[in-house]
Design an enzyme around this catalytic site. Structure first.
Site, mmCIF file in Angstrom:
data_model
loop_
_atom_site.group_PDB
_atom_site.id
_atom_site.type_symbol
_atom_site.label_atom_id
_atom_site.label_comp_id
_atom_site.label_asym_id
_atom_site.label_seq_id
_atom_site.Cartn_x
_atom_site.Cartn_y
_atom_site.Cartn_z
ATOM 1 N N ASP A 52 35.828 41.825 45.593
ATOM 2 C CA ASP A 52 37.148 41.192 45.678
ATOM 3 C C ASP A 52 36.964 39.682 45.833
ATOM 4 O OD1 ASP A 52 39.827 40.388 46.434
ATOM 5 O OD2 ASP A 52 40.196 42.499 46.834
ATOM 6 N N SER A 103 45.229 40.881 44.356
ATOM 7 C CA SER A 103 44.397 42.069 44.137
ATOM 8 C C SER A 103 45.210 43.259 43.637
ATOM 9 C CB SER A 103 43.695 42.473 45.432
ATOM 10 O OG SER A 103 42.806 41.471 45.821
ATOM 11 N N ASP A 155 44.590 49.186 51.431
ATOM 12 C CA ASP A 155 44.675 47.814 50.925
ATOM 13 C C ASP A 155 44.814 47.857 49.397
ATOM 14 O OD1 ASP A 155 44.777 45.128 51.781
ATOM 15 O OD2 ASP A 155 42.726 44.788 51.132
ATOM 16 N N THR A 157 43.308 46.913 46.517
ATOM 17 C CA THR A 157 42.340 47.363 45.502
ATOM 18 C C THR A 157 42.115 48.877 45.543
ATOM 19 O OG1 THR A 157 41.306 45.197 45.633
ATOM 20 C CG2 THR A 157 40.060 46.921 44.512
ATOM 21 N N ARG A 168 52.682 46.049 47.860
ATOM 22 C CA ARG A 168 51.392 46.423 48.452
ATOM 23 C C ARG A 168 51.408 46.568 49.971
ATOM 24 N NH1 ARG A 168 47.338 41.453 47.611
ATOM 25 N NH2 ARG A 168 46.205 42.563 49.228
ATOM 26 N N GLU A 337 34.516 49.029 46.386
ATOM 27 C CA GLU A 337 34.959 47.644 46.571
ATOM 28 C C GLU A 337 34.279 46.979 47.768
ATOM 29 O OE1 GLU A 337 38.692 46.863 48.430
ATOM 30 O OE2 GLU A 337 38.945 44.927 47.442
ATOM 31 N N ASP A 342 36.680 38.201 49.435
ATOM 32 C CA ASP A 342 38.019 37.602 49.391
ATOM 33 C C ASP A 342 38.563 37.310 50.781
ATOM 34 O OD1 ASP A 342 40.863 37.310 48.054
ATOM 35 O OD2 ASP A 342 41.093 38.785 49.659
ATOM 36 N N LYS A 343 38.558 38.297 51.644
ATOM 37 C CA LYS A 343 39.221 38.117 52.948
ATOM 38 C C LYS A 343 38.577 36.976 53.744
ATOM 39 C CE LYS A 343 40.644 42.926 53.066
ATOM 40 N NZ LYS A 343 41.896 42.597 52.378
ATOM 41 N N HIS A 346 39.647 33.641 52.303
ATOM 42 C CA HIS A 346 40.964 33.281 52.859
ATOM 43 C C HIS A 346 40.791 32.647 54.239
ATOM 44 C CE1 HIS A 346 43.723 34.992 49.948
ATOM 45 N NE2 HIS A 346 43.138 36.176 49.989
ATOM 46 N N ASP A 384 38.133 40.988 40.956
ATOM 47 C CA ASP A 384 39.544 41.120 40.576
ATOM 48 C C ASP A 384 40.198 39.767 40.303
ATOM 49 O OD1 ASP A 384 39.277 40.522 43.253
ATOM 50 O OD2 ASP A 384 40.744 41.991 43.950
ATOM 51 N N HIS A 385 39.713 38.731 40.998
ATOM 52 C CA HIS A 385 40.263 37.389 40.777
ATOM 53 C C HIS A 385 39.321 36.388 41.422
ATOM 54 C CE1 HIS A 385 41.338 37.379 44.992
ATOM 55 N NE2 HIS A 385 41.885 38.575 44.824
ATOM 56 N N HIS A 436 44.083 32.371 46.403
ATOM 57 C CA HIS A 436 43.283 32.745 45.239
ATOM 58 C C HIS A 436 43.312 31.619 44.221
ATOM 59 C CE1 HIS A 436 44.467 37.188 46.168
ATOM 60 N NE2 HIS A 436 43.701 36.658 47.103
HETATM 61 ZN ZN LIG Z 1 42.984 37.805 48.636
#
Ligand SMILES: [Zn+2]
Length: 472
Positions: A52, A103, A155, A157, A168, A337, A342-343, A346, A384-385, A436
């Site tokens: 992620d 995501s 979550d 994904t 989501r 995943e 990602d987290k 952030h 995913d991004h 993102h």
């Molecule tokens: Zn994110």
């Protein structure tokens, strides 16, 4: 769009021999060819591994720290490399694109083959129609299926592979209607399937591993028992600890929830430090060219003590593969995943992201070994991004001009094990969470995909590639 070029087995052999990769891979591939020759109809498996937020900045930062600037991750020796467009459409005007995904929508592209709008879980933009996922299709055709994540299994994904919902954040029955968001048409009272956890609890997925116990303790909508009880009634064996995971051998459905929320990351910053703002002197506030600036003190990454009782991504993934492949001639689809690349981006915590990428890379190595012994196994590794972290000079390239040049964002100067100093910067906003970004993301695949994946594809093509491999 995608061209799935049929290739002759002879051509495949030539490609394998002539491909310039590590010797380990070459010998392993030769072994796979031998196994194929002795078993012309091996089980067909797809293992889709999603980092992620794992863009090329994240991969390079992790490589520098884990292997050194001239070193190589397992990813770097995979024989197929492509670049993937991340397509996101507008909720109000689904024929118009926007340029940065979340995501939920990017995962939906991969799980269903259809681009949708941000925050949607396997549903169409605006019209809110459920879209069948690769996991649901694979189950219907007799394949076993699995979902493994270091996040809550509710979550975005993991959710996009086995649930359908407008928003989501409607993760459990208590979160279906809140002040900030709601999913009224998905309420059971309105004929919907209920929250994400309620949908997972009654799903046909054989293996679900991750965190998120807090989303299974609320009472099901319109009932008197918990979502967890609903999962047990639907045939799931529940696992809660590392020991439960090690010991499980069941042939039935398994739901492993190893944390209340997301799983703890493997690494963290020294003494828990994250990115910090450069501190300019008072004189610098008078004019940008005056005064001086103090950059954050260099630091190392350290083992996260919170992760002591947390199963690793590798241990969850290897157990999932064991459960899905035992006594299974047909094959399986497994999504794995590594969620906190990602987290932790952030959260402006590069060490957290590096540890998660390390977990992903060792899981990729395990999956490749499994594929060598099970030659019908397609391994796809992607993101995913893209994310906020940038690899920047640890002090400005303009510092020789004797003026204080510094990032307007937050930065970390990481001491790498090879003795270097690496600058990582975050500057998408001044909010408590970074955002993102919209770059294309990488895709890696094993030898099964040689000659079958174009240089530049879309995330929706990943669904087609998996579907075609399983013959769905
Ligand atoms: Zn994110």
């Amino acid at each position: 769009m995608l061209t799935l070029r049929p290739i002759l087995s002879a051509l495949r052999s030539i490609a394998l021999i002539s491909f310039t990769v590590g010797t380990t891979f070459l010998s392993a591939s030769a072994f796979a060819e031998d196994v194929t020759a002795s078993n012309p109809n091996p089980a067909k498996n797809v293992i889709l591994i999603i980092g992620d937020g794992m863009d090329d900045h994240q991969i390079t930062i992790a490589r520098n720290y884990l292997k050194g600037a001239a070193g190589r991750l397992t990813l770097d020796d995979m024989p197929v490399r492509s670049s993937v467009a991340v397509l996101t459409v507008s909720e109000q005007a689904p024929d118009e694109y926007i340029y940065v995904a979340d995501s939920a929508c990017s995962g939906t592209s991969m799980s269903t083959g259809q681009a949708t709008s941000r925050a949607r879980i396997a549903t169409t933009a605006k019209s809110d129609i459920d879209i069948e996922t690769i996991v649901e299709m694979a189950h219907k055709s007799g394949f076993k299926t699995g979902i493994v994540s270091t996040s809550s299994v509710t979550d975005a994904t993991p959710a996009v592979f086995a649930s359908h919902i407008q928003y989501r954040f409607c993760e459990n029955p208590e979160k279906m209607v809140t002040e900030r968001f709601s999913c009224p048409q998905d309420l059971k009272a309105n004929g919907g399937p209920g929250s994400i956890s309620e949908q997972l609890a009654v799903s046909n997925v054989d293996v679900i591993f991750g965190g998120g116990m807090e989303n299974f303790t609320p009472t099901v909508e319109g009932g008197s028992t918990s979502v967890l009880d609903s999962a047990i009634a639907n045939g799931f064996t529940i696992l809660k600890t590392k020991q439960d995971l090690n010991n499980v051998t069941t042939a039935g459905k398994v739901l492993g929830l190893f944390a209340d929320k997301h799983l703890a990351t493997k690494l963290r910053g020294e003494d828990g430090r994250i990115a910090e703002k450069p501190e300019p002197s008072l004189l610098n506030s008078v004019h940008w060219s005056l005064g001086e600036v103090d950059l954050p003190e260099p630091m190392t990454c350290e083992t996260n003590p919170d992760a002591a009782d947390t199963p690793s991504l590798l241990s969850m993934s290897s157990k999932a593969i064991e459960l899905l492949s035992t006594d299974n001639d047909k094959g399986f689809f497994l999504m794995i995943e590594s969620a906190s690349i990602d987290k932790q981006s952030h959260a402006r915590n590069p060490c957290g992201s590096i540890g998660e990428l390390d977990q992903l890379d060792e899981t990729v190595a395990y999956a490749l070994k499994f594929a060598d012994q099970h030659p019908g196994t397609l391994i796809l590794v992607t993101a995913d991004h893209a994310q906020a972290a940038q690899l920047v000079p640890e002090s400005s390239m303009f510092s020789g001009l004797d003026i204080p040049v510094y990032s307007p964002g937050s930065m970390v100067r990481i001491i790498t094990p090879e003795g270097g100093l690496m600058g990582v910067n975050y500057a998408t906003n001044d909010f408590f969470a970074e955002e993102h970004t919209g770059a294309a993301v990488p895709l890696y695949a094993n030898d099964v995909a040689i000659g079958k994946i174009d240089t530049y594809i879309s995330q929706t093509d990943i669904f087609d590639i998996a579907k075609q491999h399983l013959g769905l």
